[in-house]
Write a protein that holds these residues in place. Sequence first.
Motif, PDB file in Angstrom:
ATOM      1  N   MET A 119      66.002 -23.103  46.427  1.00 44.72           N
ATOM      2  CA  MET A 119      66.054 -24.464  45.918  1.00 44.72           C
ATOM      3  C   MET A 119      65.312 -25.375  46.890  1.00 44.72           C
ATOM      4  N   ASN A 120      64.575 -26.278  46.345  1.00 43.82           N
ATOM      5  CA  ASN A 120      63.845 -27.267  47.121  1.00 43.82           C
ATOM      6  C   ASN A 120      64.837 -28.185  47.845  1.00 43.82           C
ATOM      7  N   TRP A 121      64.563 -28.505  49.108  1.00 35.67           N
ATOM      8  CA  TRP A 121      65.512 -29.298  49.878  1.00 35.67           C
ATOM      9  C   TRP A 121      65.562 -30.751  49.444  1.00 35.67           C
ATOM     10  N   ASP A 122      64.558 -31.241  48.752  1.00 34.94           N
ATOM     11  CA  ASP A 122      64.652 -32.584  48.172  1.00 34.94           C
ATOM     12  C   ASP A 122      65.725 -32.590  47.091  1.00 34.94           C
ATOM     13  N   ILE A 123      65.797 -31.505  46.347  1.00 30.38           N
ATOM     14  CA  ILE A 123      66.822 -31.374  45.302  1.00 30.38           C
ATOM     15  C   ILE A 123      68.206 -31.239  45.931  1.00 30.38           C
ATOM     16  N   VAL A 151      71.310 -18.063  61.102  1.00 32.51           N
ATOM     17  CA  VAL A 151      71.745 -19.217  60.308  1.00 32.51           C
ATOM     18  C   VAL A 151      70.686 -19.573  59.271  1.00 32.51           C
ATOM     19  N   GLU A 152      69.425 -19.591  59.678  1.00 32.49           N
ATOM     20  CA  GLU A 152      68.332 -19.910  58.748  1.00 32.49           C
ATOM     21  C   GLU A 152      68.307 -18.919  57.588  1.00 32.49           C
ATOM     22  N   ARG A 153      68.502 -17.645  57.891  1.00 27.00           N
ATOM     23  CA  ARG A 153      68.515 -16.607  56.854  1.00 27.00           C
ATOM     24  C   ARG A 153      69.692 -16.818  55.895  1.00 27.00           C
ATOM     25  N   GLU A 154      70.871 -17.121  56.448  1.00 28.67           N
ATOM     26  CA  GLU A 154      72.044 -17.367  55.601  1.00 28.67           C
ATOM     27  C   GLU A 154      71.819 -18.559  54.675  1.00 28.67           C
ATOM     28  N   LEU A 173      83.260 -25.929  58.367  1.00 31.54           N
ATOM     29  CA  LEU A 173      82.634 -27.252  58.344  1.00 31.54           C
ATOM     30  C   LEU A 173      83.657 -28.251  57.808  1.00 31.54           C
ATOM     31  N   THR A 174      83.783 -29.357  58.481  1.00 30.24           N
ATOM     32  CA  THR A 174      84.740 -30.377  58.058  1.00 30.24           C
ATOM     33  C   THR A 174      84.092 -31.335  57.058  1.00 30.24           C
ATOM     34  N   ASP A 175      84.915 -32.145  56.429  1.00 31.10           N
ATOM     35  CA  ASP A 175      84.388 -33.171  55.529  1.00 31.10           C
ATOM     36  C   ASP A 175      83.476 -34.132  56.289  1.00 31.10           C
ATOM     37  N   ASP A 176      83.849 -34.449  57.526  1.00 29.40           N
ATOM     38  CA  ASP A 176      83.000 -35.313  58.356  1.00 29.40           C
ATOM     39  C   ASP A 176      81.652 -34.653  58.633  1.00 29.40           C
ATOM     40  N   ASP A 177      81.673 -33.343  58.902  1.00 29.51           N
ATOM     41  CA  ASP A 177      80.412 -32.614  59.110  1.00 29.51           C
ATOM     42  C   ASP A 177      79.528 -32.737  57.880  1.00 29.51           C
ATOM     43  N   LEU A 178      80.111 -32.515  56.710  1.00 29.07           N
ATOM     44  CA  LEU A 178      79.335 -32.560  55.469  1.00 29.07           C
ATOM     45  C   LEU A 178      78.769 -33.950  55.217  1.00 29.07           C
ATOM     46  N   THR A 179      79.526 -34.969  55.569  1.00 32.45           N
ATOM     47  CA  THR A 179      79.045 -36.341  55.432  1.00 32.45           C
ATOM     48  C   THR A 179      77.869 -36.582  56.374  1.00 32.45           C
ATOM     49  N   GLN A 180      77.979 -36.111  57.600  1.00 29.31           N
ATOM     50  CA  GLN A 180      76.906 -36.284  58.580  1.00 29.31           C
ATOM     51  C   GLN A 180      75.655 -35.499  58.196  1.00 29.31           C
ATOM     52  N   ILE A 181      75.823 -34.308  57.648  1.00 33.31           N
ATOM     53  CA  ILE A 181      74.694 -33.460  57.257  1.00 33.31           C
ATOM     54  C   ILE A 181      73.876 -34.128  56.166  1.00 33.31           C
ATOM     55  N   ASP A 182      74.544 -34.706  55.184  1.00 31.87           N
ATOM     56  CA  ASP A 182      73.910 -35.478  54.113  1.00 31.87           C
ATOM     57  C   ASP A 182      72.718 -34.765  53.483  1.00 31.87           C
ATOM     58  N   GLY A 183      72.835 -33.452  53.305  1.00 35.83           N
ATOM     59  CA  GLY A 183      71.798 -32.698  52.609  1.00 35.83           C
ATOM     60  C   GLY A 183      70.582 -32.355  53.446  1.00 35.83           C
ATOM     61  N   ARG A 211      68.663 -30.035  55.950  1.00 39.84           N
ATOM     62  CA  ARG A 211      68.690 -28.626  56.349  1.00 39.84           C
ATOM     63  C   ARG A 211      68.921 -28.446  57.849  1.00 39.84           C
ATOM     64  N   GLU A 212      68.202 -29.171  58.669  1.00 41.72           N
ATOM     65  CA  GLU A 212      68.324 -29.007  60.124  1.00 41.72           C
ATOM     66  C   GLU A 212      69.735 -29.345  60.609  1.00 41.72           C
ATOM     67  N   LYS A 213      70.312 -30.387  60.039  1.00 43.30           N
ATOM     68  CA  LYS A 213      71.677 -30.766  60.423  1.00 43.30           C
ATOM     69  C   LYS A 213      72.669 -29.693  59.979  1.00 43.30           C
TER      70      LYS A 213
END
Length: 65
Positions: free
Chosen positions: A1-5, A54-57, A24-34, A36-38
Amino acid sequence: MNWDIVKGKWAQLTGDVKAKWGELTDDDLTQIDGEREKLAGKIQERYGLAKDEVEREIDDYFKNK
Protein backbone atom coordinates in the motif's frame (compact mmCIF):
# COMPACT_ATOMS: atom_id res chain seq x y z
CA MET A 1 0.00 0.00 0.00
CA ASN A 2 1.19 3.47 -0.84
CA TRP A 3 2.19 5.42 2.28
CA ASP A 4 0.18 8.46 1.21
CA ILE A 5 -2.87 6.20 1.42
CA VAL A 6 -1.77 4.81 4.79
CA LYS A 7 -1.36 8.34 6.14
CA GLY A 8 -4.81 9.29 4.84
CA LYS A 9 -6.42 6.19 6.37
CA TRP A 10 -4.36 6.17 9.56
CA ALA A 11 -7.36 6.67 11.85
CA GLN A 12 -9.03 3.58 10.36
CA LEU A 13 -5.83 1.51 10.39
CA THR A 14 -4.78 2.16 13.99
CA GLY A 15 -6.88 -0.70 15.36
CA ASP A 16 -5.31 -3.16 12.93
CA VAL A 17 -1.83 -1.81 13.65
CA LYS A 18 -2.40 -2.12 17.39
CA ALA A 19 -3.64 -5.70 16.93
CA LYS A 20 -0.43 -6.56 15.03
CA TRP A 21 1.96 -4.65 17.30
CA GLY A 22 0.14 -4.73 20.64
CA GLU A 23 2.91 -3.05 22.61
CA LEU A 24 2.29 0.23 20.78
CA THR A 25 0.20 2.55 22.91
CA ASP A 26 -2.59 4.84 21.78
CA ASP A 27 -0.20 7.75 22.35
CA ASP A 28 2.38 6.05 20.11
CA LEU A 29 -0.21 5.65 17.35
CA THR A 30 -1.20 9.30 17.68
CA GLN A 31 2.43 10.39 17.43
CA ILE A 32 3.12 8.11 14.45
CA ASP A 33 0.23 9.67 12.51
CA GLY A 34 0.71 7.37 9.53
CA GLU A 35 4.39 8.11 9.01
CA ARG A 36 6.44 5.04 8.13
CA GLU A 37 9.69 6.17 9.78
CA LYS A 38 7.93 6.96 13.06
CA LEU A 39 6.15 3.59 12.97
CA ALA A 40 9.42 1.76 12.36
CA GLY A 41 11.12 3.66 15.18
CA LYS A 42 8.38 2.90 17.69
CA ILE A 43 8.33 -0.80 16.74
CA GLN A 44 12.12 -0.94 17.14
CA GLU A 45 11.85 0.80 20.50
CA ARG A 46 9.07 -1.41 21.88
CA TYR A 47 10.23 -4.76 20.50
CA GLY A 48 14.01 -4.35 20.32
CA LEU A 49 14.17 -5.52 16.71
CA ALA A 50 16.76 -4.61 14.09
CA LYS A 51 15.81 -1.90 11.59
CA ASP A 52 15.88 -4.24 8.57
CA GLU A 53 13.63 -6.73 10.36
CA VAL A 54 11.15 -3.99 11.26
CA GLU A 55 11.16 -2.66 7.68
CA ARG A 56 10.43 -6.17 6.37
CA GLU A 57 7.57 -6.65 8.86
CA ILE A 58 6.03 -3.30 7.91
CA ASP A 59 6.33 -4.06 4.19
CA ASP A 60 4.75 -7.50 4.62
CA TYR A 61 1.95 -6.17 6.80
CA PHE A 62 0.93 -3.23 4.63
CA LYS A 63 1.39 -5.06 1.32
CA ASN A 64 -2.07 -6.60 1.68
CA LYS A 65 -3.92 -3.69 3.26
